[in-house]
Write an enzyme that holds these catalytic residues in place. Structure first.
Site, PDB file in Angstrom:
ATOM      1  N   GLU A 106      35.145  80.720   1.464  1.00 14.18           N
ATOM      2  CA  GLU A 106      34.009  81.015   0.612  1.00 14.18           C
ATOM      3  C   GLU A 106      33.475  79.846  -0.178  1.00 14.18           C
ATOM      4  OE1 GLU A 106      34.108  83.686  -2.724  1.00 14.18           O
ATOM      5  OE2 GLU A 106      36.057  83.641  -2.972  1.00 14.18           O
ATOM      6  N   ILE A 108      32.356  78.837  -4.013  1.00 17.65           N
ATOM      7  CA  ILE A 108      32.045  78.915  -5.351  1.00 17.65           C
ATOM      8  C   ILE A 108      31.527  78.078  -6.141  1.00 17.65           C
ATOM      9  CG2 ILE A 108      33.652  79.732  -7.218  1.00 17.65           C
ATOM     10  CD1 ILE A 108      35.759  80.713  -5.457  1.00 17.65           C
ATOM     11  N   ASP A 206      50.277  71.885  -6.963  1.00 13.77           N
ATOM     12  CA  ASP A 206      49.367  70.786  -6.903  1.00 13.77           C
ATOM     13  C   ASP A 206      48.274  70.909  -8.059  1.00 13.77           C
ATOM     14  OD1 ASP A 206      48.342  68.104  -6.530  1.00 13.77           O
ATOM     15  OD2 ASP A 206      47.724  68.570  -4.677  1.00 13.77           O
TER      16      ASP A 206
END
Length: 308
Positions: A106, A108, A206
């Site tokens: 998706e 964002i 990370d």
């Protein structure tokens, strides 16, 4: 990665993938390019928008490795999502192409992370989620382009030893730094004498400032993980090295998870893991910082031995 593919070719490959049922990508806008991936914003005829990450095959990574890297990333995103602590991008699929692979998620609309106190609280909540009683992850993954071993271990020290040794074995250390790295591995338990019972936390892995942001509502978002179940302190290593995080964030975090005895002695070890990884990925520009940390750790060991 500076892809040589035109966006027309990439759009064609994506539309032929079968991922976009009753929809077609019409526009692919470059967002960024790095040594690791090219990223795009994809717009479709139905008005949908997606995030597309493209990894191209090279001498270090064939197509199957590209797919495995994205499969591990999807597994990590799913694991983080299940904690409910952060917003995490929903994944749509992985698309193999002749010269690599795409990861589609998706889209964002990200904005700078302004509420760092909220982020620190969310990070603590994530680290406090109950999980397995051992350290590792069900799939190996990557930290940048470096394979990251996640074999399950009963002991955090054994897991950390495995991780550090893998990085050290690849590093172009000079003789003294190599000696200090071997000394660290041999004396790793010394740094954990004050905290014998480490409870596994889910670790993003990370979490530098480029892998987190806020969404359109100001809520914290995390992405691009290298997930495993580990010591919560290990998360903070890369945050200190490559983060633009405020004292307010750490104060909020430690209000829920106080610093354990010996925290400051272990911090350089967790930073070292990521610096050596950068040395292995990007070259000798990081060597000086690695040798500096190894010297700090070696001096700490010498001091501890003198105080016995």
């Amino acid at each position: 990665m500076n892809s040589t593919n035109s966006t027309v070719e990439l759009i064609k490959a994506l539309n032929c993938s079968g991922q976009f049922v009753d929809d077609t990508i019409t526009l692919l806008t470059p967002i960024g390019s790095s040594k690791i991936n090219d990223t795009y914003m994809a717009d479709t005829t139905n008005g949908c928008r997606y995030f597309v990450k493209h990894h191209i095959t090279d001498t270090d990574m064939d197509q199957q490795s590209c797919i495995k890297m994205f499969e591990a990333e999807v597994a990590g995103l799913s694991a983080l999502q299940q904690t409910g602590a952060f917003r995490v991008p929903q994944t749509l699929g992985i698309v193999p192409v002749p010269n690599g692979a795409f990861l589609i998620t998706e889209y964002i609309q990200l904005q700078p992370l302004s509420d760092q106190k909220n982020f620190g609280q969310a990070l603590a909540a994530m680290h406090l989620v109950k999980g397995p009683d051992k350290f590792g992850f069900h799939i190996d993954n990557y930290i940048g382009t470096t394979p990251q071993l996640n074999s399950w271990k009963e002991s955090w020290i054994d897991f950390l030893y495995m991780r550090l040794k893998f990085q050290f074995d690849q590093a172009p250390f000079p003789e003294e730094a190599q000696r200090q790295a071997e000394q660290l591995l041999a004396n790793l338990p010394t740094f954990f004498q004050d905290i014998p019972n480490i409870v596994p936390s889910i670790i993003h892995g990370d979490l530098w400032s480029g892998n987190c942001a806020a969404d359109e509502n100001g809520e914290p978002v995390v992405y691009d993980p290298a997930v495993y179940w580990g010591h919560n302190e290990s998360e903070l290593g890369i945050m200190r090295l490559f983060g633009r995080f405020s004292d307010e964030l750490y104060e909020a975090y430690h209000a829920y998870i106080p610093k354990a005895p010996g925290f400051d002695k272990r911090a350089p070890i967790y930073e070292l893991y990521h610096l050596v990884n950068h040395l292995n990925m990007f070259g000798v520009a990081y060597l000086g910082r690695c040798t500096h940390l190894l010297q700090i750790i070696s001096d700490q060991l010498a001091q501890d031995m003198a105080n016995k």
